[in-house]
Write an enzyme that holds these catalytic residues in place. Sequence first.
Site, short mmCIF file in Angstrom:
data_model
loop_
_atom_site.label_atom_id
_atom_site.label_comp_id
_atom_site.label_asym_id
_atom_site.label_seq_id
_atom_site.Cartn_x
_atom_site.Cartn_y
_atom_site.Cartn_z
N ARG A 104 0.66 6.74 7.54
CA ARG A 104 0.53 6.75 5.82
C ARG A 104 0.24 8.14 5.30
O ARG A 104 0.55 8.67 4.56
CB ARG A 104 -0.07 5.81 5.45
CG ARG A 104 0.18 4.33 5.55
CD ARG A 104 -0.35 3.49 4.58
NE ARG A 104 -0.43 2.23 4.82
CZ ARG A 104 0.57 1.28 4.65
NH1 ARG A 104 1.60 1.70 4.07
NH2 ARG A 104 0.36 -0.05 5.06
N ASP B 151 14.67 -0.94 0.12
CA ASP B 151 15.66 -1.14 1.51
C ASP B 151 16.48 -2.50 1.26
O ASP B 151 17.53 -1.92 0.56
CB ASP B 151 14.36 -1.41 2.57
CG ASP B 151 15.16 -1.62 4.05
OD1 ASP B 151 16.13 -0.87 4.21
OD2 ASP B 151 14.73 -2.65 4.93
N GLU C 213 7.28 2.14 -6.54
CA GLU C 213 7.49 1.81 -5.13
C GLU C 213 7.62 3.05 -4.30
O GLU C 213 8.40 4.11 -4.65
CB GLU C 213 8.78 1.09 -5.09
CG GLU C 213 8.36 -0.57 -5.07
CD GLU C 213 7.95 -1.04 -3.53
OE1 GLU C 213 7.42 -0.04 -2.90
OE2 GLU C 213 8.40 -2.04 -3.17
N ASP C 214 7.54 2.85 -2.99
CA ASP C 214 7.63 3.82 -1.99
C ASP C 214 9.09 3.92 -1.55
O ASP C 214 9.73 5.02 -1.43
CB ASP C 214 6.61 3.68 -0.90
CG ASP C 214 6.95 2.32 -0.09
OD1 ASP C 214 7.47 1.36 -0.83
OD2 ASP C 214 6.36 2.16 0.92
N PHE D 272 14.56 4.01 9.88
CA PHE D 272 13.02 3.68 9.59
C PHE D 272 12.17 4.95 9.46
O PHE D 272 12.01 5.86 10.29
CB PHE D 272 12.54 2.64 10.74
CG PHE D 272 11.37 2.25 10.16
CD1 PHE D 272 11.42 0.95 9.55
CD2 PHE D 272 10.06 2.75 10.33
CE1 PHE D 272 10.27 0.06 8.89
CE2 PHE D 272 8.96 1.99 9.97
CZ PHE D 272 8.81 0.99 9.39
N LYS E 284 0.82 -1.33 -0.15
CA LYS E 284 -0.12 -0.07 0.01
C LYS E 284 0.91 1.13 0.10
O LYS E 284 0.52 2.40 -0.24
CB LYS E 284 -1.09 -0.16 1.12
CG LYS E 284 -1.69 -1.10 1.29
CD LYS E 284 -2.41 -1.15 2.61
CE LYS E 284 -3.30 -2.39 2.78
NZ LYS E 284 -3.28 -2.99 4.26
P1 IMP Z 1 12.95 -4.46 0.86
O1 IMP Z 1 12.32 -5.56 0.42
O2 IMP Z 1 13.68 -4.81 2.06
O3 IMP Z 1 13.52 -3.47 -0.02
O4 IMP Z 1 11.66 -3.48 1.49
C1 IMP Z 1 10.62 -3.17 1.07
C2 IMP Z 1 9.54 -2.96 1.71
O5 IMP Z 1 9.78 -2.58 3.34
C3 IMP Z 1 9.08 -1.59 1.45
O6 IMP Z 1 8.21 -1.58 0.13
C4 IMP Z 1 8.61 -0.88 2.50
O7 IMP Z 1 6.92 -1.37 2.51
C5 IMP Z 1 9.13 -1.60 3.83
N1 IMP Z 1 9.92 -0.77 4.09
C6 IMP Z 1 11.28 -0.70 4.00
N2 IMP Z 1 11.99 0.15 4.92
C7 IMP Z 1 10.99 0.90 5.36
C8 IMP Z 1 11.02 2.18 6.20
O8 IMP Z 1 11.78 2.90 6.51
N3 IMP Z 1 9.79 2.66 6.35
C9 IMP Z 1 8.37 2.12 6.32
N4 IMP Z 1 8.54 0.70 5.37
C10 IMP Z 1 9.68 0.24 5.21
MG MG Z 2 6.22 -1.14 -0.20
#
Ligand code: IMP
Ligand code: MG
Length: 171
Positions: A157, A95, A91-92, A144, A35
């Site tokens: 959000r 990470d 994507e938001d 975070f 979301k």
């Molecule tokens: P990844 O698969 O580790 O790259 O993580 C991706 C997902 O983790 C993102 O699309 C977010 O939904 C969540 N996420 C990672 N870091 C954060 C953060 O600092 N705040 C909020 N959500 C995060």
């Molecule tokens: Mg996400």
Amino acid sequence: MLITPEEIGERVRELGQSLSRDYAGKDPLLVGVLKGAVVFMADLMRAADIPLAADFIAVGSYGGTTRSSGVVKITADLSVSIEERHVVIVEDIIDTGRTIGYLKRNLETRRPASLRVMALLDKIERREVEVELDYVGFTIPNHFVVGYGLDYRGRYRNLPCVAVLEEEPRG
Ligand code: IMP
Ligand code: MG
């Protein structure tokens, strides 16, 4: 506060212009990742002044968060075929890179004409899986963050800015 509403607005306008320039005449399909990307997607679409289509996909993970398990699955799929379409995943935040890595591989098998990634935020220090990002709004330090679509346990959000959560969750 890490990024102000004004800074976000200005950068999103630039990203919208980049999309308009790069995808003129291509009728791109923007795929928002639910979301977290909803707020970014809504502003980005309106910052682009070319014909485009929008769809959404939701991802989750087996056994808790992607942060803990790193195993990704699609929990709600696209409603349209992407075959022969010029697709941009929106994507938001990137990470570890596991979510976007999985999504790219999955969508690639559906034979789009092209596939690119746009992320509002890039937490590059945390990367565990190498992924090519075509458009990035802001590179941010390893905190975070919440707001502008990003959540902590479903909350924050709706903040208009991107802010660092003071009590940082582990993971
Ligand atoms: P990844 O698969 O580790 O790259 O993580 C991706 C997902 O983790 C993102 O699309 C977010 O939904 C969540 N996420 C990672 N870091 C954060 C953060 O600092 N705040 C909020 N959500 C995060
Ligand atoms: Mg996400």
